[in-house]
Design a protein around this motif. Structure first.
Motif, short mmCIF file in Angstrom:
data_model
loop_
_atom_site.label_atom_id
_atom_site.label_comp_id
_atom_site.label_asym_id
_atom_site.label_seq_id
_atom_site.Cartn_x
_atom_site.Cartn_y
_atom_site.Cartn_z
N SER A 117 -4.55 36.82 48.24
CA SER A 117 -5.21 35.84 47.37
C SER A 117 -5.68 36.56 46.11
N ALA A 118 -6.02 35.76 45.11
CA ALA A 118 -6.38 36.32 43.81
C ALA A 118 -7.65 37.17 43.93
N PRO A 119 -7.74 38.26 43.18
CA PRO A 119 -8.92 39.11 43.27
C PRO A 119 -10.17 38.43 42.73
N HIS A 120 -11.28 38.59 43.38
CA HIS A 120 -12.52 38.01 42.91
C HIS A 120 -13.33 39.07 42.18
N GLY A 122 -15.61 41.88 40.94
CA GLY A 122 -16.29 42.94 41.66
C GLY A 122 -15.49 43.46 42.85
N GLU A 123 -14.40 42.78 43.20
CA GLU A 123 -13.61 43.25 44.33
C GLU A 123 -12.73 44.40 43.88
N ARG A 124 -12.69 45.46 44.67
CA ARG A 124 -11.76 46.53 44.33
C ARG A 124 -10.37 46.10 44.74
N GLU A 125 -9.41 46.43 43.88
CA GLU A 125 -8.07 45.95 44.17
C GLU A 125 -7.14 47.06 44.62
N HIS A 126 -7.62 48.28 44.54
CA HIS A 126 -6.74 49.36 44.98
C HIS A 126 -7.59 50.50 45.47
N ASP A 127 -6.95 51.38 46.18
CA ASP A 127 -7.65 52.52 46.74
C ASP A 127 -7.37 53.72 45.85
N SER A 128 -8.35 54.10 45.04
CA SER A 128 -8.07 55.15 44.07
C SER A 128 -7.85 56.50 44.77
N GLY A 129 -8.27 56.60 46.03
CA GLY A 129 -8.09 57.87 46.73
C GLY A 129 -6.73 57.97 47.41
N CYS A 130 -5.93 56.95 47.30
CA CYS A 130 -4.65 56.92 48.02
C CYS A 130 -3.68 57.94 47.43
N ARG A 131 -3.08 58.75 48.30
CA ARG A 131 -2.15 59.73 47.76
C ARG A 131 -0.70 59.44 48.18
N CYS A 132 -0.48 58.23 48.69
CA CYS A 132 0.88 57.90 49.13
C CYS A 132 1.89 57.94 47.98
N ALA A 133 1.38 57.68 46.77
CA ALA A 133 2.28 57.68 45.60
C ALA A 133 2.88 59.07 45.40
N ARG A 134 2.16 60.09 45.85
CA ARG A 134 2.61 61.45 45.56
C ARG A 134 3.17 62.16 46.80
N MET A 135 3.46 61.39 47.85
CA MET A 135 4.01 62.01 49.06
C MET A 135 5.38 62.60 48.80
N THR A 136 5.67 63.68 49.47
CA THR A 136 7.02 64.24 49.38
C THR A 136 7.92 63.43 50.32
N ALA A 137 9.22 63.62 50.14
CA ALA A 137 10.17 62.90 51.00
C ALA A 137 9.93 63.25 52.46
N ALA A 138 9.60 64.50 52.72
CA ALA A 138 9.37 64.94 54.11
C ALA A 138 8.12 64.26 54.68
N GLU A 139 7.09 64.16 53.86
CA GLU A 139 5.86 63.49 54.33
C GLU A 139 6.13 62.02 54.64
N ARG A 140 6.90 61.40 53.78
CA ARG A 140 7.25 59.98 54.01
C ARG A 140 8.03 59.83 55.31
#
Ligand code: GLU
Length: 310
Positions: A117-120, A122-140
């Motif tokens: 649903s649409a963000p309200h 004050g709601e956080r929309e993403h996890d700034s601590g997430c490191r999945c974007a930078r995973m290596t192929a082996a980690e994935r």
């Protein structure tokens, strides 16, 4: 290319509508009809756990009761319900994936923030601590082997995107820095709001998006998504929110203001009259029909600041 004007109602059936929702619907209708446009009704029932048929039906009845009509869409055509459009979102998802804009995310915290649903405000929309974007192929690969299904995130563009809002003026955002990568598909397979709304506005040829200003911060991402998917972004025109005294934005959970109560106590012209007065369209409170407001409708009259509801 001049595109025919198409506006839309796009409510989420997670509760009964309240005055705040009605104000956005009224302004969307006035904006579209004053331009001679066609109105679409899309039911945003993406989230199976939160969407209820009874609310969806009540929304259509509320709009009819208020005299806010539409030319195509729900409920006459069930394909205007997002719950029936999964194959369309799959295509959009694959287009983004082919452009390497999508990556899997296994963070449980991100998953909790994944919104169908649409963000309200004050709601956080993403996890700034997430490191999945930078995973290596082996980690994935290691994560895949755990058998846990990932959510899917969209890589945000690291560039300034400007939306020329019809009511609030130029709004510029660098999505990567100010919003962060956002989930476009939850681990349970449900597509998320940003992807669905963008694909739908594009495919339904919507040219005018009118909605509460809490979604202004989503507009640059939606414009970017639509253009990335090969479409033309609509014009955005956000409107002030009605606020419930000290409690911030009105929520559908404020049952006393729900249309279920309003429809028992008031005539449609009285409700329209109050909405028109609250947002600045009229100088005095008094019954008026939506059609009467069309005459001389101008965004110049609509307030930009939020309106406290006593
Ligand atoms: N369905 C959303 C809501 O009810 C509105 C989405 C939009 O207008 O973009 O909050």
């Amino acid at each position: 290319m001049i595109r025919p004007v198409v506006g839309r109602f796009a409510p989420s059936p997670s509760g009964y509508m309240h005055m705040g929702n009605l104000l956005a619907m009224l302004l969307a209708w006035l904006d579209c009809r004053s331009l001679g446009g066609e109105m679409v009704f899309r039911m945003e029932d993406l989230d199976p756990a939160r969407s209820k048929r009874v609310y969806a039906e009540a929304m259509a009845e509320d709009l009819r009761w208020l005299g806010l009509d539409w030319d195509r869409g729900w409920p006459e055509d069930g394909d205007y319900a997002q719950s029936r459009r999964t194959a369309i979102y799959e295509d959009a998802f694959e287009t983004l994936r082919a452009r390497e804009l999508v990556y899997p995310c296994w963070c449980t915290r991100s998953e909790r923030l994944a919104a169908a649903s649409a963000p309200h405000p004050g709601e956080r929309e993403h996890d700034s601590g997430c490191r999945c974007a930078r995973m290596t192929a082996a980690e994935r690969q290691a994560m895949r082997l755990t058998g846990r299904r990932p959510a899917w995130k969209c890589r945000c563009p690291d560039e300034a995107i400007t939306v020329l809002d019809g009511h609030y003026g130029a709004f510029t955002q660098n999505p990567a820095r100010e919003a962060g990568d956002f989930i476009i598909r939850r681990a349970d397979g449900v597509f998320a709001y940003q992807l669905a709304v963008s694909a739908d506005d594009m495919l339904m040829s919507v040219t005018r998006v009118v909605r509460g200003r809490d979604l202004l911060s989503s507009a640059p991402r939606q414009k970017w998504l639509i253009e990335t998917l090969g479409g033309t972004a609509p014009d955005y025109c956000h409107c002030p929110l009605l606020t419930g005294g000290g409690t911030g934005k009105l929520s559908k959970r404020l049952g006393s203001l729900s249309t279920q109560v309003l429809r028992k106590e008031k005539r449609p012209e009285e409700v329209i009259g109050e909405l028109a007065y609250l947002c600045g369209l009229t100088d005095t409170v008094g019954p008026v029909s939506a059609r009467e407001l069309l005459d001389g409708f101008s965004w110049d009259r609509v307030k930009t600041e939020d309106v406290p509801l006593e």
